[in-house]
Design a protein around this motif. Structure first.
Motif, PDB file in Angstrom:
ATOM      1  N   THR A  10     -30.032 -68.438 -37.683  1.00  0.00           N
ATOM      2  CA  THR A  10     -30.568 -68.147 -36.350  1.00  0.00           C
ATOM      3  C   THR A  10     -29.550 -67.357 -35.542  1.00  0.00           C
ATOM      4  OG1 THR A  10     -31.647 -70.322 -36.388  1.00  0.00           O
ATOM      5  CG2 THR A  10     -31.537 -69.200 -34.267  1.00  0.00           C
ATOM      6  N   THR A  11     -30.024 -66.357 -34.819  1.00  0.00           N
ATOM      7  CA  THR A  11     -29.206 -65.693 -33.803  1.00  0.00           C
ATOM      8  C   THR A  11     -30.014 -65.690 -32.514  1.00  0.00           C
ATOM      9  OG1 THR A  11     -28.169 -64.250 -35.438  1.00  0.00           O
ATOM     10  CG2 THR A  11     -27.993 -63.582 -33.133  1.00  0.00           C
ATOM     11  N   LEU A  12     -29.419 -66.228 -31.476  1.00  0.00           N
ATOM     12  CA  LEU A  12     -30.051 -66.285 -30.167  1.00  0.00           C
ATOM     13  C   LEU A  12     -29.150 -65.539 -29.188  1.00  0.00           C
ATOM     14  CD1 LEU A  12     -32.659 -67.961 -29.702  1.00  0.00           C
ATOM     15  CD2 LEU A  12     -31.256 -69.455 -28.330  1.00  0.00           C
ATOM     16  N   GLU A  13     -29.659 -64.447 -28.627  1.00  0.00           N
ATOM     17  CA  GLU A  13     -28.906 -63.649 -27.662  1.00  0.00           C
ATOM     18  C   GLU A  13     -29.559 -63.843 -26.301  1.00  0.00           C
ATOM     19  OE1 GLU A  13     -27.866 -59.853 -30.360  1.00  0.00           O
ATOM     20  OE2 GLU A  13     -29.948 -60.552 -30.353  1.00  0.00           O
ATOM     21  N   ALA A  65     -34.217 -64.644 -23.894  1.00  0.00           N
ATOM     22  CA  ALA A  65     -33.506 -64.682 -25.167  1.00  0.00           C
ATOM     23  C   ALA A  65     -34.218 -63.813 -26.194  1.00  0.00           C
ATOM     24  CB  ALA A  65     -33.407 -66.109 -25.684  1.00  0.00           C
ATOM     25  N   ARG A  66     -33.412 -63.157 -27.028  1.00  0.00           N
ATOM     26  CA  ARG A  66     -33.930 -62.513 -28.232  1.00  0.00           C
ATOM     27  C   ARG A  66     -33.538 -63.427 -29.377  1.00  0.00           C
ATOM     28  NH1 ARG A  66     -32.228 -56.527 -29.409  1.00  0.00           N
ATOM     29  NH2 ARG A  66     -30.173 -57.492 -29.258  1.00  0.00           N
ATOM     30  N   ASP A  86     -28.450 -55.922 -26.050  1.00  0.00           N
ATOM     31  CA  ASP A  86     -27.330 -55.723 -26.977  1.00  0.00           C
ATOM     32  C   ASP A  86     -25.982 -56.051 -26.330  1.00  0.00           C
ATOM     33  OD1 ASP A  86     -27.220 -53.504 -25.318  1.00  0.00           O
ATOM     34  OD2 ASP A  86     -27.225 -52.036 -26.939  1.00  0.00           O
ATOM     35  N   ALA A  87     -25.991 -56.531 -25.089  1.00  0.00           N
ATOM     36  CA  ALA A  87     -24.782 -57.016 -24.408  1.00  0.00           C
ATOM     37  C   ALA A  87     -25.116 -58.361 -23.757  1.00  0.00           C
ATOM     38  CB  ALA A  87     -24.315 -55.997 -23.377  1.00  0.00           C
ATOM     39  N   PRO A  88     -25.436 -59.389 -24.573  1.00  0.00           N
ATOM     40  CA  PRO A  88     -25.871 -60.674 -24.012  1.00  0.00           C
ATOM     41  C   PRO A  88     -24.741 -61.428 -23.323  1.00  0.00           C
ATOM     42  CG  PRO A  88     -25.583 -60.877 -26.370  1.00  0.00           C
ATOM     43  CD  PRO A  88     -25.379 -59.423 -26.037  1.00  0.00           C
ATOM     44  N   ASP A  89     -25.132 -62.338 -22.426  1.00  0.00           N
ATOM     45  CA  ASP A  89     -24.165 -63.225 -21.785  1.00  0.00           C
ATOM     46  C   ASP A  89     -23.677 -64.293 -22.756  1.00  0.00           C
ATOM     47  OD1 ASP A  89     -24.233 -62.190 -19.082  1.00  0.00           O
ATOM     48  OD2 ASP A  89     -26.303 -62.903 -19.063  1.00  0.00           O
ATOM     49  N   GLU A  90     -24.533 -64.660 -23.695  1.00  0.00           N
ATOM     50  CA  GLU A  90     -24.193 -65.699 -24.663  1.00  0.00           C
ATOM     51  C   GLU A  90     -24.925 -65.428 -25.967  1.00  0.00           C
ATOM     52  OE1 GLU A  90     -24.516 -70.568 -25.166  1.00  0.00           O
ATOM     53  OE2 GLU A  90     -25.428 -69.609 -23.419  1.00  0.00           O
ATOM     54  N   VAL A  93     -30.829 -55.350 -14.018  1.00  0.00           N
ATOM     55  CA  VAL A  93     -31.142 -54.790 -15.330  1.00  0.00           C
ATOM     56  C   VAL A  93     -30.037 -55.177 -16.303  1.00  0.00           C
ATOM     57  CG1 VAL A  93     -31.532 -52.675 -16.649  1.00  0.00           C
ATOM     58  CG2 VAL A  93     -32.335 -52.839 -14.270  1.00  0.00           C
ATOM     59  N   ARG A  94     -30.432 -55.695 -17.437  1.00  0.00           N
ATOM     60  CA  ARG A  94     -29.479 -56.104 -18.474  1.00  0.00           C
ATOM     61  C   ARG A  94     -29.930 -55.518 -19.796  1.00  0.00           C
ATOM     62  NH1 ARG A  94     -26.472 -60.403 -17.908  1.00  0.00           N
ATOM     63  NH2 ARG A  94     -25.321 -59.222 -19.437  1.00  0.00           N
ATOM     64  N   ARG A  95     -29.000 -55.395 -20.715  1.00  0.00           N
ATOM     65  CA  ARG A  95     -29.314 -54.928 -22.073  1.00  0.00           C
ATOM     66  C   ARG A  95     -29.168 -56.096 -23.039  1.00  0.00           C
ATOM     67  NH1 ARG A  95     -30.066 -50.010 -23.418  1.00  0.00           N
ATOM     68  NH2 ARG A  95     -29.126 -50.327 -25.456  1.00  0.00           N
TER      69      ARG A  95
END
Length: 120
Positions: free
Chosen positions: A21-24, A34-35, A10-14, A6-8
């Motif tokens: 553009t914002t890619l999380e 990705a968001r 709002d705490a992306p790896d990159e 489980v990951r959030r």
């Protein structure tokens, strides 16, 4: 690998930030999610094309649009409008742009695209 990962978002790896553009990106085992947030005025051929170096977007997309409106035109002339609640699959060979004054927020489930999109 554990049986539950489980990951959030709002705490992306990159996080990648090409023009408008914002890619999380979060990694979930061997998959990536990705968001993607695209600001008003974003257009693939203006904001991502200089990074990709191709005439049209060559990424495959599988996703879900959370907010905003996106217009997509495929190289074969097919067009579509994505609105909140749209689940979509877009094959390589297209341009796209934000319609209106609201940012587009989408979730990208195509693992390879999530991993590499917007990366120089």
């Amino acid at each position: 690998m554990t049986s539950i990962d489980v990951r959030r978002m709002d705490a992306p790896d990159e996080t990648r930030n090409p023009d408008r553009t914002t890619l999380e990106v979060v990694a979930l085992g061997d998959a990536n999610l990705a968001r993607m947030t695209l600001q008003p005025g974003w257009r693939w051929s203006e904001c991502i094309k200089p990074i990709a170096g191709t005439d049209s977007c060559q990424a495959a997309h599988l996703g879900y649009l959370v907010a905003g409106q996106l217009h997509v035109v495929a190289d074969d002339g097919t067009e579509a409008d994505l609105v909140p609640g749209s689940a979509y699959r877009i094959t390589p060979g297209h341009d796209a742009w934000v319609v209106g004054d609201e940012a587009v927020v989408g979730l990208e489930f195509e693992s390879k695209t999530a991993e590499t999109y917007g990366r120089a």
